[in-house]
Design an enzyme around this catalytic site. Sequence first.
Site, PDB file in Angstrom:
ATOM      1  N   HIS A  18      18.281  48.021  39.189  1.00  0.00           N
ATOM      2  CA  HIS A  18      19.045  47.428  38.085  1.00  0.00           C
ATOM      3  C   HIS A  18      20.020  46.348  38.576  1.00  0.00           C
ATOM      4  O   HIS A  18      21.047  46.109  37.949  1.00  0.00           O
ATOM      5  CB  HIS A  18      19.799  48.516  37.297  1.00  0.00           C
ATOM      6  N   LEU A 104       5.645  51.519  38.103  1.00  0.00           N
ATOM      7  CA  LEU A 104       5.234  50.895  39.367  1.00  0.00           C
ATOM      8  C   LEU A 104       4.867  49.425  39.198  1.00  0.00           C
ATOM      9  O   LEU A 104       4.111  48.851  39.978  1.00  0.00           O
ATOM     10  CB  LEU A 104       4.057  51.676  39.970  1.00  0.00           C
ATOM     11  N   GLU A 139       6.942  37.468  30.357  1.00  0.00           N
ATOM     12  CA  GLU A 139       7.383  38.791  29.931  1.00  0.00           C
ATOM     13  C   GLU A 139       8.690  38.711  29.122  1.00  0.00           C
ATOM     14  O   GLU A 139       8.825  39.345  28.082  1.00  0.00           O
ATOM     15  CB  GLU A 139       7.572  39.679  31.168  1.00  0.00           C
ATOM     16  N   ASP A 151       9.684  42.898  39.763  1.00  0.00           N
ATOM     17  CA  ASP A 151       8.275  43.300  39.773  1.00  0.00           C
ATOM     18  C   ASP A 151       7.355  42.111  40.066  1.00  0.00           C
ATOM     19  O   ASP A 151       6.411  42.205  40.848  1.00  0.00           O
ATOM     20  CB  ASP A 151       7.872  43.921  38.419  1.00  0.00           C
ATOM     21  N   TYR A 200      17.629  50.212  28.834  1.00  0.00           N
ATOM     22  CA  TYR A 200      17.546  49.056  29.737  1.00  0.00           C
ATOM     23  C   TYR A 200      18.256  47.849  29.116  1.00  0.00           C
ATOM     24  O   TYR A 200      19.087  47.196  29.740  1.00  0.00           O
ATOM     25  CB  TYR A 200      16.070  48.732  29.993  1.00  0.00           C
TER      26      TYR A 200
HETATM   27  C1  GLA Z   1      12.147  47.376  35.713  1.00  0.00           C
HETATM   28  C2  GLA Z   1      12.277  45.870  35.536  1.00  0.00           C
HETATM   29  C3  GLA Z   1      12.825  45.214  36.812  1.00  0.00           C
HETATM   30  C4  GLA Z   1      14.105  45.905  37.280  1.00  0.00           C
HETATM   31  C5  GLA Z   1      13.912  47.427  37.324  1.00  0.00           C
HETATM   32  C6  GLA Z   1      15.196  48.160  37.629  1.00  0.00           C
HETATM   33  O1  GLA Z   1      11.169  47.695  36.657  1.00  0.00           O
HETATM   34  O2  GLA Z   1      11.026  45.310  35.231  1.00  0.00           O
HETATM   35  O3  GLA Z   1      13.042  43.846  36.600  1.00  0.00           O
HETATM   36  O4  GLA Z   1      15.192  45.553  36.490  1.00  0.00           O
HETATM   37  O5  GLA Z   1      13.395  47.932  36.097  1.00  0.00           O
HETATM   38  O6  GLA Z   1      15.609  47.865  38.923  1.00  0.00           O
END
Ligand code: GLA
Length: 359
Positions: A18, A104, A139, A151, A200
């Site tokens: 995060h 993942l 996204e 990611d 989130y």
């Molecule tokens: C998800 C989001 C990432 C990141 C993580 C938390 O995977 O896609 O961008 O914020 O949560 O670290």
Amino acid sequence: MKKLVVMSPGRVNIIGEHTDYALGYVMPAAVNLYIVLEGAVSEIVKLKSKMLKEVVCFDLSNLARTGGWGDYVKGIYYALGKRGVRAGGLEGVVGGDLPIGSGLGSSASLELAVLYFLNQVYSLGLSRIEMALIAREAENEFVGIPCGILDQFSSSMGRRGHAIFLDTEALRHEYVPIPRETAIAVFYTGIKREISKTVYRERRMAVEEGLRTLGVRSSKYVSSSDLVKLPMKHKRYLSYIVRENERVIKVRDLLRSGDMEAVGAVLVEAHRDLATNYGVSCPELDFIVREAVRLGAYGARLTGAGFGGSAIILASKDKVEFIAEGVLSNYVKEFPWSPKYFIVEVSDGVNAVGRIGGV
Ligand code: GLA
């Protein structure tokens, strides 16, 4: 007909959770669980998902959102279009062994598979960092998920045997070797992360408000003396992020020195902070971390957004299977879900594995 097989990896995040949307530090690694796209050039887009047993079909002149997985593909065309980049269509099959929705990075992995394919067959000339940015934009702006770059950067820029230390503001990265005798197990809780979407968004908004109040762009520039100036909610979340940024730097240095016991201890501390102060864990993830450590892991923590999804377990190669098996057998006694674990290898980023025809 030009054809290409593309393998796009999922990711684990070793530390730096995060922090990406606060433009701080992260340290993910691409892993050998892949989305595999077998595609051929076409006038339109027609893709079949082996996992979902669904076909997505659309014309490039019609990028209307439908709310399904096809939006990730349309989003790529949208983000390319915004940059004035024209790509043709593709027809093919999406498969692979990366579990979908398990925390993942499967969405980013799909985005990068499609983008890499288009970049290759239509010679778009995009660099790997540009591909990560385009996929994130797809996204954020098209699918409407306010994720950071974690990611997409991992799927695009992964390197075999290495974690990626990334400054998400400057987009500067370093590859940090993972000691050979260290293994990573990914433990999927069996819980898809639906509620995490709302939380989130809330966390991200609170953190961004906090940064705005302090007049800085990145959490890297926030010190503990700044934090006292903030209202309680902002202070709580941003304090976590400041501590997590420090931990990412610490783990990078400890990994370089090969002190895995110390790396593990920081991971466990990070998990506790995520659970107690950032509020994104759940009893299942806490259980996995506790059990893994009890059974002899260096450390463990939730990986990804939290609230279910997956945890990572770091352990020596000779103990990892024993530990993961032990966690699994105790977990199923405690919780009604269908968990799964994978002992993963750290992988390269997205790549073509097969070329058929004249590509
Ligand atoms: C998800 C989001 C990432 C990141 C993580 C938390 O995977 O896609 O961008 O914020 O949560 O670290």
